[in-house]
Every structure is written in C-alpha cells, then in structure tokens.
Design a protein around this motif. Structure first.
Motif, PDB file in Angstrom:
ATOM      1  N   SER A   5       0.827  -1.206   0.000  1.00 32.63           N
ATOM      2  CA  SER A   5       0.000   0.000   0.000  1.00 32.63           C
ATOM      3  C   SER A   5       0.862   1.257   0.000  1.00 32.63           C
ATOM      4  N   LEU A   6       2.080   1.163   0.568  1.00 34.51           N
ATOM      5  CA  LEU A   6       2.967   2.324   0.617  1.00 34.51           C
ATOM      6  C   LEU A   6       3.437   2.710  -0.784  1.00 34.51           C
ATOM      7  N   LEU A   7       3.545   1.729  -1.688  1.00 37.26           N
ATOM      8  CA  LEU A   7       4.023   2.012  -3.033  1.00 37.26           C
ATOM      9  C   LEU A   7       3.133   3.019  -3.757  1.00 37.26           C
ATOM     10  N   ASP A   8       1.837   3.017  -3.449  1.00 37.49           N
ATOM     11  CA  ASP A   8       0.910   3.935  -4.107  1.00 37.49           C
ATOM     12  C   ASP A   8       0.505   5.094  -3.204  1.00 37.49           C
ATOM     13  N   THR A   9       1.379   5.406  -2.243  1.00 38.27           N
ATOM     14  CA  THR A   9       1.152   6.550  -1.360  1.00 38.27           C
ATOM     15  C   THR A   9       2.375   7.456  -1.442  1.00 38.27           C
ATOM     16  N   PRO A  10       2.380   8.416  -2.373  1.00 37.20           N
ATOM     17  CA  PRO A  10       3.569   9.256  -2.547  1.00 37.20           C
ATOM     18  C   PRO A  10       4.019   9.952  -1.272  1.00 37.20           C
ATOM     19  N   GLU A  11       3.063  10.399  -0.463  1.00 37.05           N
ATOM     20  CA  GLU A  11       3.435  11.078   0.783  1.00 37.05           C
ATOM     21  C   GLU A  11       4.140  10.118   1.735  1.00 37.05           C
ATOM     22  N   GLY A  12       3.650   8.883   1.795  1.00 34.02           N
ATOM     23  CA  GLY A  12       4.288   7.894   2.660  1.00 34.02           C
ATOM     24  C   GLY A  12       5.682   7.528   2.171  1.00 34.02           C
ATOM     25  N   LEU A  13       5.839   7.426   0.858  1.00 30.31           N
ATOM     26  CA  LEU A  13       7.165   7.146   0.312  1.00 30.31           C
ATOM     27  C   LEU A  13       8.142   8.266   0.646  1.00 30.31           C
ATOM     28  N   ALA A  14       7.684   9.506   0.513  1.00 29.79           N
ATOM     29  CA  ALA A  14       8.546  10.651   0.818  1.00 29.79           C
ATOM     30  C   ALA A  14       8.952  10.647   2.291  1.00 29.79           C
ATOM     31  N   GLU A  15       8.014  10.286   3.165  1.00 28.46           N
ATOM     32  CA  GLU A  15       8.323  10.253   4.603  1.00 28.46           C
ATOM     33  C   GLU A  15       9.301   9.134   4.927  1.00 28.46           C
ATOM     34  N   ALA A  16       9.165   7.987   4.230  1.00 28.44           N
ATOM     35  CA  ALA A  16      10.047   6.853   4.495  1.00 28.44           C
ATOM     36  C   ALA A  16      11.435   7.050   3.886  1.00 28.44           C
ATOM     37  N   ASP A  17      11.556   7.944   2.917  1.00 27.74           N
ATOM     38  CA  ASP A  17      12.809   8.114   2.183  1.00 27.74           C
ATOM     39  C   ASP A  17      13.752   9.063   2.913  1.00 27.74           C
ATOM     40  N   ARG A  18      14.278   8.609   4.030  1.00 30.96           N
ATOM     41  CA  ARG A  18      15.152   9.460   4.844  1.00 30.96           C
ATOM     42  C   ARG A  18      16.530   9.655   4.215  1.00 30.96           C
ATOM     43  N   ARG A  19      16.898   8.794   3.266  1.00 37.50           N
ATOM     44  CA  ARG A  19      18.214   8.901   2.614  1.00 37.50           C
ATOM     45  C   ARG A  19      18.167   9.645   1.285  1.00 37.50           C
ATOM     46  N   GLY A  20      17.002  10.139   0.893  1.00 40.82           N
ATOM     47  CA  GLY A  20      16.897  10.875  -0.363  1.00 40.82           C
ATOM     48  C   GLY A  20      17.131  10.032  -1.595  1.00 40.82           C
ATOM     49  N   LEU A  21      16.788   8.738  -1.523  1.00 46.08           N
ATOM     50  CA  LEU A  21      17.072   7.834  -2.631  1.00 46.08           C
ATOM     51  C   LEU A  21      16.169   8.104  -3.831  1.00 46.08           C
ATOM     52  N   THR A 362      16.176  -0.257 -12.787  1.00 50.27           N
ATOM     53  CA  THR A 362      16.511  -1.117 -11.660  1.00 50.27           C
ATOM     54  C   THR A 362      16.845  -0.304 -10.411  1.00 50.27           C
ATOM     55  N   ASP A 363      17.402   0.892 -10.577  1.00 53.69           N
ATOM     56  CA  ASP A 363      17.628   1.762  -9.420  1.00 53.69           C
ATOM     57  C   ASP A 363      16.300   2.095  -8.741  1.00 53.69           C
ATOM     58  N   PHE A 364      15.309   2.507  -9.528  1.00 58.14           N
ATOM     59  CA  PHE A 364      13.998   2.816  -8.965  1.00 58.14           C
ATOM     60  C   PHE A 364      13.403   1.591  -8.270  1.00 58.14           C
ATOM     61  N   ALA A 365      13.526   0.415  -8.889  1.00 60.71           N
ATOM     62  CA  ALA A 365      12.970  -0.795  -8.286  1.00 60.71           C
ATOM     63  C   ALA A 365      13.632  -1.096  -6.940  1.00 60.71           C
ATOM     64  N   ALA A 366      14.967  -0.971  -6.877  1.00 60.86           N
ATOM     65  CA  ALA A 366      15.674  -1.221  -5.620  1.00 60.86           C
ATOM     66  C   ALA A 366      15.261  -0.224  -4.546  1.00 60.86           C
ATOM     67  N   VAL A 367      15.076   1.020  -4.939  1.00 62.30           N
ATOM     68  CA  VAL A 367      14.663   2.050  -3.976  1.00 62.30           C
ATOM     69  C   VAL A 367      13.259   1.777  -3.469  1.00 62.30           C
ATOM     70  N   TYR A 368      12.323   1.454  -4.349  1.00 54.19           N
ATOM     71  CA  TYR A 368      10.953   1.147  -3.905  1.00 54.19           C
ATOM     72  C   TYR A 368      10.915  -0.064  -2.995  1.00 54.19           C
ATOM     73  N   LEU A 369      11.694  -1.075  -3.323  1.00 51.89           N
ATOM     74  CA  LEU A 369      11.733  -2.268  -2.472  1.00 51.89           C
ATOM     75  C   LEU A 369      12.299  -1.923  -1.089  1.00 51.89           C
ATOM     76  N   ALA A 370      13.312  -1.064  -1.071  1.00 49.86           N
ATOM     77  CA  ALA A 370      13.898  -0.644   0.211  1.00 49.86           C
ATOM     78  C   ALA A 370      12.896   0.139   1.046  1.00 49.86           C
ATOM     79  N   LEU A 371      12.187   1.086   0.433  1.00 54.25           N
ATOM     80  CA  LEU A 371      11.268   1.917   1.200  1.00 54.25           C
ATOM     81  C   LEU A 371      10.053   1.129   1.671  1.00 54.25           C
ATOM     82  N   ALA A 372       9.493   0.297   0.796  1.00 54.82           N
ATOM     83  CA  ALA A 372       8.267  -0.422   1.151  1.00 54.82           C
ATOM     84  C   ALA A 372       8.520  -1.560   2.136  1.00 54.82           C
ATOM     85  N   SER A 373       9.771  -2.006   2.245  1.00 53.22           N
ATOM     86  CA  SER A 373      10.092  -3.064   3.217  1.00 53.22           C
ATOM     87  C   SER A 373      10.720  -2.502   4.476  1.00 53.22           C
TER      88      SER A 373
END
Length: 375
Positions: A5-21, A362-373
C-alpha cells in the motif's frame, strides 16, 4: 514484509525516504548534465591526448568505483584496458583503506580516482605515487577536499563531483543513483576524449534525456500497475532474485542491480550472464528455493509463519547483436520449474542510452523495495 500500500502513497514514500534515494533517482538526468558541464569547465574538452594509454586504472571506495569501472570496461569493449584497483585494509573507512599502484604502472598508464568522499588519505598518497611514476592522474571527488589538493599538487586534472545540497545532510550510500552518475559522467567524457569509449556531449545529453524519461515513467506519483519499477519491486517482495543478463549494456546493469538490492534494500540476489546463466543456475531453480518447492506439509498452518523465499528470474536484456538470443531457453528453463520471470528491455537507442535506461529502471525498483520493506 513489503507494504504494497505504501508504493501507491507518494506522501508515505517521501516520509520513508530518509536517505533521499527517490530524489537521487529522479534527478539522475540533471546530475548527468551538471557533471558534464563541470567536466568541460575543468578542461576535459581541451585535452590533447597523445594516443591511448596502455591501461586505465580506477581507484575509489565501495560500490561507486566498482560500478564505474565495470561500466567503463563494458563500454570500452573486448580487450578493455580498464582495471579496477581493489583496496586493502582492516575496515571500510576513509582512513583505513589502502590503494597501491601495480609494479608495472608507469608513464604510459592513466590513473582515474573516483570517490564521493575525498578525504581518504591513501587516495591522496596514490595520486602522489602516480606522479612519481609518471602516470597521468584524473580525479572526480567533492570540491574542497584533501584529494583535490593532492591531485592538483601532482599536476593532475581534478573535476569537482556534481553534488546537490541535500547530499551533505548525511553520508551517501555508494549505490545511490546520484553518486553513480556524478562520478561516471566526467570519466565518460574523459575516455571519449582519449578515444577509448564513444560518449560525446550529444550522447551524454541523450542519456540524460533517457534518465528523465524513466523518472517520469517510474516516479512515486505513478501507480503500481503502470509503473514498471514499482511492479518489479512488488514482484520481488518475497523472492530471491536470480538476475540473468543478455547484451553488453545489460551485464553491468545487472551487477549494479544486485549490489543496490543488497546495500539499499538488504536483499540478496544472484546475477549471471546468458547463455552461461542457464547452466549455472539450473540446479538452483530445481532445488529447495524453487517456486514450486514446499519444504513441509502442504496443510500445515502458515498464518504465523513468514512467507517462504523462492526464486524469481529477472531477465535484463539489451538487444543482442545479430539477433542471436538465449532468452527463449532461459524462459523455458524457468517456466519448467514454475519459476516466474520478470523482464526488462530498453527502448531502442545507442549503447549509453540503453545502459542508462536499464540502470534507472533497476535503481527505482531497488529504492521502492527498500522503502516499502522498511530497509
């Protein structure tokens, strides 16, 4: 566990992305343009090389230098003179790593130093050693660092690394998208100048445009079902990625993807090139990690148990020369063991464009997997 569910929540992704990936992935095209401009300003375009060097030695810490050497070697083609100098030391810290020139290095060799840090004492000593041996020296690192002073003192060429203000907020991950393109772009411009690779300014601009295009397709506002990077991240949620590559550009992209999964998402992955990958991993697909494998009783209660880890083939393909391809055999092997297959293939373009697309996806995929997990 992956929070899909986080993958389709841009605000949640931004909050989880503490490393600016995500920001680094989205700005990869802009980073290429900035790095290319700074390379010109540093004088790379004015160089008048006297033939090609016998060898191109690359030194630097971590995944960034490893990936740069791998990519440059692949772009240089068969018989590439690109050699990475692996460090020694007791810890992966700036003051603990040590680099040494090979005994044969001399006046017909070129030393490239690429680092997102620039405070490593041994890299400064390496630049001085290269000067005493007669090697030409070029370095890409953050401005106003000890390495820049050392390279200038060694009569080498120093190119300030293209950075963003947020890069200084916390240490950069070596596999972060912005770091790779900031270090790689000036080296591409340099090796184009000496005739080792083909990366003129217009090719770098095309690569930047392709990176921008992928950022639009794979951005956090694009929903999963139409976002190939989010789709791949979801498919890898409970999988052991078995990355098979085909084509000159796909090889280094696959190896970088495996490294990014480990560093950014904390996920293991295996990588091999076709057609050898079929033989190398056939037993793996038939073993206890196979998608069809069930280690115990089918009827036991699994509610309280984590999902079993099963293999999933990720097929990264560049268009092979002459149309010869091992992809059908690879698909047949995977499907014969009920192993699902994810495929990524770039749109038509030159080698640098297709390489940029595969890396960006693949960079985007790795970043999404990192944030959503929650990595």
């Amino acid at each position: 566990m992956l929070d899909e569910s986080l993958l389709d929540t841009p605000e949640g992704l931004a909050e989880a992305d503490r490393r600016g990936l995500l920001r680094g992935a989205a700005e990869a095209g802009a980073r290429v343009r900035t790095a290319a401009r700074q390379a010109v300003e540093a004088g790379i375009g004015d160089l008048k090389p006297d033939g090609r060097p016998r060898s191109v030695l690359i030194a630097g810490p971590g995944a960034a230098a490893t990936h740069a050497a791998d990519l440059l070697g692949s772009l240089a083609g068969p018989g590439s003179p690109v050699i990475r100098l692996a460090p020694s030391g007791v810890a992966p810290a700036a003051g603990a790593l040590r680099w040494e020139l090979p005994g044969w290095a001399g006046s017909v060799d070129l030393l490239l130093i690429a680092t997102p840090d620039g405070t490593e004492p041994s890299l400064s000593l390496l630049a001085d050693q290269a000067y005493r041996r007669g090697c030409s020296v070029v370095a890409v690192a953050p401005a106003r660092t000890p390495l820049g002073e050392a390279v200038t003192g060694a009569h080498g060429l120093f190119v300030p690394m293209a950075t963003a203000p947020y890069d200084q907020e916390e240490p950069l991950a070596a596999s972060s998208p912005g770091v790779l393109w900031a270090l790689l772009t000036p080296l591409l411009a340099l090796l184009d100048r000496i005739g080792l690779v083909t990366a003129p300014p217009e090719a770098l601009e095309k690569a930047a445009d392709r990176l921008d295009h992928i950022a639009e397709r794979c951005g956090p506002a694009i929903v999963t079902y139409s976002n190939p990077a989010k789709t791949l991240a979801a498919e890898l949620a409970d999988a052991l990625p078995v990355i098979w590559t085909e084509g000159a550009a796909a090889g280094p992209a696959g190896r970088r993807f495996a490294a990014a999964l480990a560093e950014l998402a904390g996920r293991p992955a295996l990588v091999a090139e076709l057609p050898e990958a079929v033989a190398a991993h056939s037993a793996l697909l038939a073993g206890p990690l196979a998608a069809s494998a069930d280690p115990d009783d089918f009827f036991r209660d699994r509610v309280e148990e984590p999902a079993a880890l099963h293999t999933r083939v990720v097929l990264l393909r560049d268009r092979p020369i002459g149309g010869l391809t091992a992809a059908p055999a690879a698909r047949d092997l995977a499907l014969s063991h009920d192993t699902p297959v994810s495929e990524l293939e770039p749109e038509p373009g030159d080698e640098l464009e297709t390489l940029a697309e595969l890396i960006a996806m693949t960079d985007f995929a790795a970043v999404y997997l990192a944030l959503a997990s929650g990595a």
